[in-house]
Design an enzyme around this catalytic site. Structure first.
Site, PDB file in Angstrom:
ATOM      1  N   VAL A 104      31.583  14.002 110.492  1.00 44.92           N
ATOM      2  CA  VAL A 104      32.237  13.940 109.182  1.00 44.92           C
ATOM      3  C   VAL A 104      33.425  14.892 109.066  1.00 44.92           C
ATOM      4  O   VAL A 104      34.276  14.721 108.202  1.00 44.92           O
ATOM      5  CB  VAL A 104      31.250  14.224 108.008  1.00 44.92           C
ATOM      6  CG1 VAL A 104      30.169  13.171 107.927  1.00 44.92           C
ATOM      7  CG2 VAL A 104      30.661  15.627 108.102  1.00 44.92           C
ATOM      8  N   LYS A 153      29.579  24.217  98.622  1.00 49.61           N
ATOM      9  CA  LYS A 153      28.864  23.379  97.646  1.00 49.61           C
ATOM     10  C   LYS A 153      29.514  23.483  96.269  1.00 49.61           C
ATOM     11  O   LYS A 153      29.550  22.498  95.523  1.00 49.61           O
ATOM     12  CB  LYS A 153      27.380  23.766  97.599  1.00 49.61           C
ATOM     13  CG  LYS A 153      26.630  23.472  98.896  1.00 49.61           C
ATOM     14  CD  LYS A 153      26.710  22.012  99.317  1.00 49.61           C
ATOM     15  CE  LYS A 153      25.719  21.664 100.413  1.00 49.61           C
ATOM     16  NZ  LYS A 153      25.847  20.273 100.892  1.00 49.61           N
ATOM     17  N   TYR A 184      28.411  28.673 102.460  1.00 54.03           N
ATOM     18  CA  TYR A 184      27.657  27.536 101.928  1.00 54.03           C
ATOM     19  C   TYR A 184      27.838  27.440 100.409  1.00 54.03           C
ATOM     20  O   TYR A 184      28.094  26.354  99.865  1.00 54.03           O
ATOM     21  CB  TYR A 184      26.170  27.707 102.279  1.00 54.03           C
ATOM     22  CG  TYR A 184      25.284  26.566 101.843  1.00 54.03           C
ATOM     23  CD1 TYR A 184      25.183  25.401 102.606  1.00 54.03           C
ATOM     24  CD2 TYR A 184      24.521  26.648 100.678  1.00 54.03           C
ATOM     25  CE1 TYR A 184      24.355  24.353 102.215  1.00 54.03           C
ATOM     26  CE2 TYR A 184      23.694  25.610 100.282  1.00 54.03           C
ATOM     27  CZ  TYR A 184      23.607  24.467 101.056  1.00 54.03           C
ATOM     28  OH  TYR A 184      22.783  23.439 100.670  1.00 54.03           O
TER      29      TYR A 184
HETATM   30  N1  LIG Z   1      16.887  20.802 102.201  1.00 57.21           N
HETATM   31  C1  LIG Z   1      17.231  21.528 101.138  1.00 57.21           C
HETATM   32  O1  LIG Z   1      16.467  22.349 100.614  1.00 57.21           O
HETATM   33  C2  LIG Z   1      18.572  21.349 100.526  1.00 57.21           C
HETATM   34  C3  LIG Z   1      18.856  21.985  99.314  1.00 57.21           C
HETATM   35  C4  LIG Z   1      20.091  21.827  98.742  1.00 57.21           C
HETATM   36  C5  LIG Z   1      21.045  21.018  99.373  1.00 57.21           C
HETATM   37  N2  LIG Z   1      20.737  20.435 100.567  1.00 57.21           N
HETATM   38  C6  LIG Z   1      21.774  19.631 101.194  1.00 57.21           C
HETATM   39  O2  LIG Z   1      21.240  18.387 101.562  1.00 57.21           O
HETATM   40  C7  LIG Z   1      21.905  17.891 102.723  1.00 57.21           C
HETATM   41  C8  LIG Z   1      20.871  17.515 103.779  1.00 57.21           C
HETATM   42  O3  LIG Z   1      20.059  18.633 104.054  1.00 57.21           O
HETATM   43  P1  LIG Z   1      18.804  18.553 105.049  1.00 57.21           P
HETATM   44  O4  LIG Z   1      17.845  19.568 104.571  1.00 57.21           O
HETATM   45  O5  LIG Z   1      18.355  17.160 105.207  1.00 57.21           O
HETATM   46  O6  LIG Z   1      19.483  19.086 106.393  1.00 57.21           O
HETATM   47  P2  LIG Z   1      19.244  18.648 107.908  1.00 57.21           P
HETATM   48  O7  LIG Z   1      19.753  19.777 108.732  1.00 57.21           O
HETATM   49  O8  LIG Z   1      17.843  18.202 108.102  1.00 57.21           O
HETATM   50  O9  LIG Z   1      20.207  17.404 108.071  1.00 57.21           O
HETATM   51  C9  LIG Z   1      21.593  17.527 108.158  1.00 57.21           C
HETATM   52  C10 LIG Z   1      22.103  16.410 109.037  1.00 57.21           C
HETATM   53  O10 LIG Z   1      23.530  16.513 109.102  1.00 57.21           O
HETATM   54  C11 LIG Z   1      23.924  16.252 110.421  1.00 57.21           C
HETATM   55  N3  LIG Z   1      25.231  16.855 110.702  1.00 57.21           N
HETATM   56  C12 LIG Z   1      25.526  18.150 110.961  1.00 57.21           C
HETATM   57  N4  LIG Z   1      26.824  18.298 111.218  1.00 57.21           N
HETATM   58  C13 LIG Z   1      27.375  17.069 111.113  1.00 57.21           C
HETATM   59  C14 LIG Z   1      28.685  16.547 111.277  1.00 57.21           C
HETATM   60  N5  LIG Z   1      29.715  17.352 111.620  1.00 57.21           N
HETATM   61  N6  LIG Z   1      28.892  15.225 111.101  1.00 57.21           N
HETATM   62  C15 LIG Z   1      27.857  14.402 110.790  1.00 57.21           C
HETATM   63  N7  LIG Z   1      26.601  14.820 110.634  1.00 57.21           N
HETATM   64  C16 LIG Z   1      26.362  16.142 110.804  1.00 57.21           C
HETATM   65  C17 LIG Z   1      22.833  16.859 111.293  1.00 57.21           C
HETATM   66  O11 LIG Z   1      22.837  16.295 112.603  1.00 57.21           O
HETATM   67  C18 LIG Z   1      21.592  16.517 110.478  1.00 57.21           C
HETATM   68  O12 LIG Z   1      21.049  15.283 110.883  1.00 57.21           O
HETATM   69  C19 LIG Z   1      22.857  18.997 103.159  1.00 57.21           C
HETATM   70  O13 LIG Z   1      24.147  18.736 102.648  1.00 57.21           O
HETATM   71  C20 LIG Z   1      22.275  20.234 102.494  1.00 57.21           C
HETATM   72  O14 LIG Z   1      23.220  21.250 102.276  1.00 57.21           O
HETATM   73  C21 LIG Z   1      19.532  20.572 101.147  1.00 57.21           C
END
Ligand SMILES: NC(=O)c1ccc[n+]([C@@H]2O[C@H](COP(=O)([O-])OP(=O)(O)OC[C@H]3O[C@@H](n4cnc5c(N)ncnc54)[C@H](O)[C@@H]3O)[C@@H](O)[C@H]2O)c1
Length: 255
Positions: free
Chosen positions: A63, A161, A157
């Site tokens: 991305v 965000k 981060y």
């Molecule tokens: N899990 C939480 O508690 C939480 C809370 C708030 C926000 N978020 C947000 O939710 C989203 C997903 O989080 P998650 O917990 O599933 O994380 P995760 O690490 O399990 O998944 C993130 C995915 O993004 C992919 N990724 C990383 N760099 C990339 C790139 N350059 N291009 C394409 N894909 C890429 C990774 O391979 C991974 O599959 C994120 O944006 C995170 O900031 C998560």
């Protein structure tokens, strides 16, 4: 079947939340273009979506790289014939340090490029199709870390965000006249996959207790509780909502 035969592009679909979004959107009838930097993570997303009777194609897409995004979105459009929903989910703190003194310029750009620039590039690449269709739903994944100060993640981060929240509002303004809704969810802590389990385990018992006691609902979120809000925003039930940031955080931050 609120999303019957819609085509949904999900970034970071191999991760904890991304795969849940894929399955939940497919459960409502959407076909899924599952994209991730690590395409191997998508292997088990395909059978999971197909079991629900929906099409699922996988794409390796970075991305943060404009050429990769442009090429992939063209490929998705040519395969499915339309793109109705984009979930800008790829992101996270990407294993960068939380303590400001330890953050390098490389860490800064990594986090900003994947979370914020990635959301911009993917949205920019799909709006041309949505404008032609005069409809579309873009759902960005922000974070409680962009809404209020949080000890769980670092400055890059929080900045990324927070930027996604502003981007969401500005894009909603620009694309509203074309029938495109742009909204964001701001999840609290979700134990959605290994990345989050590691972050949670790094906290000591006192910190965990402090977080849990700061959440009126008294617990962390499930991935499904985030996905159901994404479905709502992707559906016509949310047809008059745009530029909104929906806090899905158990009440930990209330705006
Ligand atoms: N899990 C939480 O508690 C939480 C809370 C708030 C926000 N978020 C947000 O939710 C989203 C997903 O989080 P998650 O917990 O599933 O994380 P995760 O690490 O399990 O998944 C993130 C995915 O993004 C992919 N990724 C990383 N760099 C990339 C790139 N350059 N291009 C394409 N894909 C890429 C990774 O391979 C991974 O599959 C994120 O944006 C995170 O900031 C998560």
């Amino acid at each position: 079947m609120r999303l019957k035969d819609k085509v949904a592009v999900i970034t970071g679909a191999g991760g904890g939340l991304g795969r849940e979004f894929a399955f939940t959107l497919a459960g409502e009838g959407a076909h899924i273009a599952a994209t991730d930097l690590d395409i191997d993570l998508l292997d088990d997303v395909v059978p999971g979506v197909k079991k629900l009777g929906r099409e699922c194609k996988t794409y390796k897409m970075d991305v943060s790289n404009k050429a990769s995004v442009t090429e992939t979105m063209v490929d998705i459009y040519n395969t499915f014939g339309h793109i109705d929903i984009l979930v800008n989910n790829a992101g996270g703190s990407l294993y960068t340090p939380k303590i400001t003194e330890e953050i390098t310029e490389e860490h800064w750009y990594k986090v900003l490029d994947v979370n914020l620039k990635g959301t911009f590039l993917c949205s920019q690449a799909v709006v041309q199709y949505m404008i032609k269709q005069k409809s579309g739903k873009i759902i960005n994944v922000a974070s409680i870390g962009g809404r209020t100060a949080s000890i769980v993640t670092g400055v890059p981060y929080a900045s990324a965000k927070g930027g996604i929240i502003s981007l969401t509002r500005r894009m909603a303004l620009e694309f509203g006249p074309y029938g495109i809704n742009v909204n964001a969810i701001a999840p609290g802590t979700v134990l959605s996959g290994q990345r989050m389990i590691n972050l949670w385990n790094e906290l000591n018992e006192e910190q965990k207790k402090a977080i849990l006691s700061s959440i009126p609902l008294g617990r962390l979120s499930t991935a499904r509780e985030q996905a159901t809000v994404v479905i709502f925003l992707a559906s016509d039930d949310a047809s008059y909502i745009t530029g909104a940031i929906i806090d899905v955080n158990g009440g930990r931050f209330m705006s």
